[in-house]
Design an enzyme around this catalytic site. Structure first.
Site, PDB file in Angstrom:
ATOM      1  N   SER A   4       5.749  81.424   4.666  1.00  0.00           N
ATOM      2  CA  SER A   4       6.910  82.383   5.217  1.00  0.00           C
ATOM      3  C   SER A   4       6.357  83.705   5.849  1.00  0.00           C
ATOM      4  O   SER A   4       5.885  83.558   6.917  1.00  0.00           O
ATOM      5  CB  SER A   4       7.707  82.603   4.066  1.00  0.00           C
ATOM      6  OG  SER A   4       9.036  83.180   4.415  1.00  0.00           O
ATOM      7  N   ASP A  29      15.128  73.658   4.571  1.00  0.00           N
ATOM      8  CA  ASP A  29      14.695  74.895   4.251  1.00  0.00           C
ATOM      9  C   ASP A  29      15.977  75.787   4.827  1.00  0.00           C
ATOM     10  O   ASP A  29      16.404  75.798   5.982  1.00  0.00           O
ATOM     11  CB  ASP A  29      13.317  75.279   5.291  1.00  0.00           C
ATOM     12  CG  ASP A  29      13.171  76.695   4.922  1.00  0.00           C
ATOM     13  OD1 ASP A  29      14.068  77.539   4.596  1.00  0.00           O
ATOM     14  OD2 ASP A  29      11.967  76.749   4.945  1.00  0.00           O
ATOM     15  N   HIS A  66      12.300  75.881   1.077  1.00  0.00           N
ATOM     16  CA  HIS A  66      11.455  76.883   1.334  1.00  0.00           C
ATOM     17  C   HIS A  66      10.463  77.215   0.292  1.00  0.00           C
ATOM     18  O   HIS A  66       9.764  78.185   0.191  1.00  0.00           O
ATOM     19  CB  HIS A  66      12.237  78.171   1.834  1.00  0.00           C
ATOM     20  CG  HIS A  66      11.688  79.080   2.442  1.00  0.00           C
ATOM     21  ND1 HIS A  66      11.172  78.818   3.573  1.00  0.00           N
ATOM     22  CD2 HIS A  66      11.226  80.527   2.314  1.00  0.00           C
ATOM     23  CE1 HIS A  66      10.500  80.190   4.208  1.00  0.00           C
ATOM     24  NE2 HIS A  66      10.425  80.803   3.373  1.00  0.00           N
TER      25      HIS A  66
END
Length: 280
Positions: free
Chosen positions: A147, A225, A258
């Site tokens: 991320s 996600d 995620h």
């Protein structure tokens, strides 16, 4: 000087947590290091893992399940904290996506953040520190992340392919100049001149490059996600790689979200990818 906070036997090696004074940050910083069993005097390849928003140096070693394979491959894992702590900047703990826990792996240029929020310089300071104090081979370094940390891994590697010989990412913020997380962070840390932001955008950096990593880049992205459409933009990085003639393996996985269940599902692939690159 390194201060050992704790250590734990792990897959024949040792998982350690350290604290040290940072000249780049101007404050104490923490990082974790998994060191596999090795012969005395040996220097091992090392991977720097850059974590995402809200994480600390503990998140990756606790949640990713990486030590077993790293022990098999003989690879050191280094995971720094994601920002300075206790900088005393007004509002630094007001939001989860900016300030403490959200350093974005860049050197802030806008006051009041520029005094302590210097994470890009810190990563290179840490790189030199572990090469000096731990059994790390400074000529065999890779970087990966998740991320915000995937953004950091890609940008740092693209700026210094002479230092980081291998790079991969999980669900990276691949075009931060286009997304809400990136715009918030960049305007706060770098100011309102958007032309200065491009130096910290992996898709922009890749578009201006030419095959910086001929051995390839690996990215995994979950299609479940919730941040994919608004924040991540893997397709922008994919297109930049096409223009740069950069080999890219961008794997899209149905249902995965995620979080670290996603990361732990594919962490072995990333470790083996880096090991091949760092031992070639």
């Amino acid at each position: 000087m390194l201060e050992l906070i704790s250590e734990h036997a792990c897959f024949g090696g040792v998982q350690r947590f350290y604290k040290h004074g940072s000249s780049a940050i101007g404050l104490p910083m923490r990082f974790s290091a998994f060191i596999p069993a090795h012969k005395e005097g040996a220097a091992l390849p090392a991977l720097f893992y850059l974590a995402g928003l809200t994480c600390t140096e503990e998140t990756f070693p606790i949640k990713a399940g990486a030590q077993r394979v790293a022990a098999e491959l003989g690879v050191i894992l280094i995971a720094p904290d994601t920002s300075p702590r206790g900088a005393g900047v007004p509002g630094e703990t007001d939001a989860w996506d900016f300030g403490a826990g959200a350093g974005f792996y860049l050197d802030a240029t806008a006051a009041p953040w520029s005094e302590h929020y210097r994470m890009e310089s810190y990563i290179h300071e840490l790189r030199q520190l572990v090469a000096r104090e731990l059994p790390v081979d400074a000529a065999r370094l890779g970087v990966f992340g998740h991320s915000m940390g995937g953004h950091g891994a890609l940008t740092l590697a693209l700026k210094r392919p002479d230092v980081f010989r291998s790079v991969s990412a999980f669900a990276p913020i691949a075009a931060p100049t286009r997304c809400p997380w990136g715009k918030k962070a960049f305007s706060g840390y770098l100011g309102q001149d958007e032309s200065a932001w491009r130096a910290h955008d992996a898709s922009e950096l890749m578009a201006a490059a030419r095959t910086p990593f001929p051995q390839g880049i690996l990215i995994d992205q979950g299609l479940g996600d919730k941040f994919l459409a608004e924040q991540l933009y893997p397709e922008a990085f994919e297109e930049a790689c096409r223009k740069a003639a950069q080999p890219l393996l961008l794997r899209r996985h149905a249902d995965y979200d995620h979080g670290y269940y996603f990361i732990s599902s594919f962490i072995e692939d990333h470790l083996r990818f880096h090991a091949r690159n760092l031992t070639a």
